[in-house]
Enzyme design. Sequence first.
Site, PDB file in Angstrom:
ATOM      1  N   TYR A  20     -17.740 -96.512 -34.615  1.00  0.00           N
ATOM      2  CA  TYR A  20     -18.404 -95.405 -35.305  1.00  0.00           C
ATOM      3  C   TYR A  20     -17.897 -95.296 -36.732  1.00  0.00           C
ATOM      4  O   TYR A  20     -16.704 -95.474 -36.997  1.00  0.00           O
ATOM      5  CB  TYR A  20     -18.119 -94.078 -34.599  1.00  0.00           C
ATOM      6  CG  TYR A  20     -18.594 -94.005 -33.165  1.00  0.00           C
ATOM      7  CD1 TYR A  20     -19.870 -93.558 -32.869  1.00  0.00           C
ATOM      8  CD2 TYR A  20     -17.756 -94.382 -32.121  1.00  0.00           C
ATOM      9  CE1 TYR A  20     -20.310 -93.481 -31.558  1.00  0.00           C
ATOM     10  CE2 TYR A  20     -18.188 -94.316 -30.810  1.00  0.00           C
ATOM     11  CZ  TYR A  20     -19.459 -93.861 -30.532  1.00  0.00           C
ATOM     12  OH  TYR A  20     -19.895 -93.808 -29.229  1.00  0.00           O
ATOM     13  N   ASP A  32     -19.685 -79.869 -35.339  1.00  0.00           N
ATOM     14  CA  ASP A  32     -20.460 -80.647 -36.306  1.00  0.00           C
ATOM     15  C   ASP A  32     -21.137 -79.693 -37.280  1.00  0.00           C
ATOM     16  O   ASP A  32     -20.951 -78.469 -37.207  1.00  0.00           O
ATOM     17  CB  ASP A  32     -21.469 -81.574 -35.612  1.00  0.00           C
ATOM     18  CG  ASP A  32     -22.540 -80.827 -34.817  1.00  0.00           C
ATOM     19  OD1 ASP A  32     -22.695 -79.600 -35.000  1.00  0.00           O
ATOM     20  OD2 ASP A  32     -23.230 -81.465 -34.003  1.00  0.00           O
ATOM     21  N   ARG A  90     -16.893 -85.868 -32.400  1.00  0.00           N
ATOM     22  CA  ARG A  90     -16.746 -84.467 -32.829  1.00  0.00           C
ATOM     23  C   ARG A  90     -15.378 -83.909 -32.449  1.00  0.00           C
ATOM     24  O   ARG A  90     -14.785 -83.130 -33.189  1.00  0.00           O
ATOM     25  CB  ARG A  90     -17.860 -83.612 -32.214  1.00  0.00           C
ATOM     26  CG  ARG A  90     -19.222 -83.813 -32.871  1.00  0.00           C
ATOM     27  CD  ARG A  90     -20.268 -82.941 -32.218  1.00  0.00           C
ATOM     28  NE  ARG A  90     -20.592 -83.368 -30.862  1.00  0.00           N
ATOM     29  CZ  ARG A  90     -20.892 -82.554 -29.856  1.00  0.00           C
ATOM     30  NH1 ARG A  90     -20.885 -81.242 -30.050  1.00  0.00           N
ATOM     31  NH2 ARG A  90     -21.197 -83.029 -28.667  1.00  0.00           N
ATOM     32  N   ASP A 144     -25.587 -88.049 -30.174  1.00  0.00           N
ATOM     33  CA  ASP A 144     -26.034 -86.697 -30.507  1.00  0.00           C
ATOM     34  C   ASP A 144     -27.326 -86.768 -31.325  1.00  0.00           C
ATOM     35  O   ASP A 144     -27.567 -87.756 -32.038  1.00  0.00           O
ATOM     36  CB  ASP A 144     -24.979 -85.967 -31.327  1.00  0.00           C
ATOM     37  CG  ASP A 144     -23.748 -85.606 -30.495  1.00  0.00           C
ATOM     38  OD1 ASP A 144     -23.873 -85.521 -29.271  1.00  0.00           O
ATOM     39  OD2 ASP A 144     -22.668 -85.414 -31.100  1.00  0.00           O
TER      40      ASP A 144
END
Length: 303
Positions: free
Chosen positions: A75, A89, A181, A47
């Site tokens: 992550y 987000d 997300r 993103d």
Amino acid sequence: MGRRRKGRDISGWLVVDKPAGITSTSVVNKVRWAFDAKKAGHAGTLDPDATGVLAVALGEATKTVPYVTDALKAYEFTVRLGQATNTDDAEGEVIAQSDLRPDDEAIKEALQSFIGDIEQVPPQFSAVKIDGERAYKRARDGEEMEIAARPLYVDSLLLTDRPDADHVMLEMVCGKGGYVRSVARDLGAALGCFGHVRELRRTWSGPFDAADGLTLQQIDEMAKTPALDAHIKPLEIAFTDLPEVRATQEGAVRLRNGNPGMVMAPGVEYGDTCWASFDGRAVAVGTYRSGELHPTRVLKIQD
């Protein structure tokens, strides 16, 4: 007759430590310009506000992208508890709030249901195609869509820190197609307090690590010089999880022409997906059958 693409015939991988505020496509375009490369692509979109590993494939390495995207990746991310947003987000609008703040034990217990083979619904603002159109385009027009759940393998999901009551820091290792997300959104729902991603960083992806990544400033400074070329990783690094077979000289010629070629394959079983090398360079990827590799991708690397 089609127009011939300009640029260098250069093949390999460059690891970029992507900053926030730029799209993955823009990073690829920057790298292609810096190398004056004919062709470039990336292994797994980040993103715009996410940071970390973006592996950029150059030339023939673009044919090996699926073997990197299929690999596990890690992550580190921060979840803001107590708020849901329409984008899942911090960039989105707050659409629901709660005063509930679960304790650490409740969060750790909830995380267990996200480990293993799970089903995950992508965010409304995502690149998933709905009736041929990207979901984020329809979401921007105010449309709320039914997006089908998709399978995701999560190897681990850990609570690593709790800076304050509103925020939790998590670390996840997962397979391809995962939306962090969605994890934040679904965790908030499971806890009954809502949640969205505040910060996100990909620390490694398959064989590539953020510690080896170049910044965009470094790429700018070294653009179109041998110093930048020195940071290219070999195309073959994409095959870390595949067995290697060695082509005979005649087999290499046949493989480069897209035909089955003879290979030496000790320990490889019939039907295995392998990559074939000759004189230390990748020739093809394919399926091993009775002494031959049947190619699915032919690699024509310029010396």
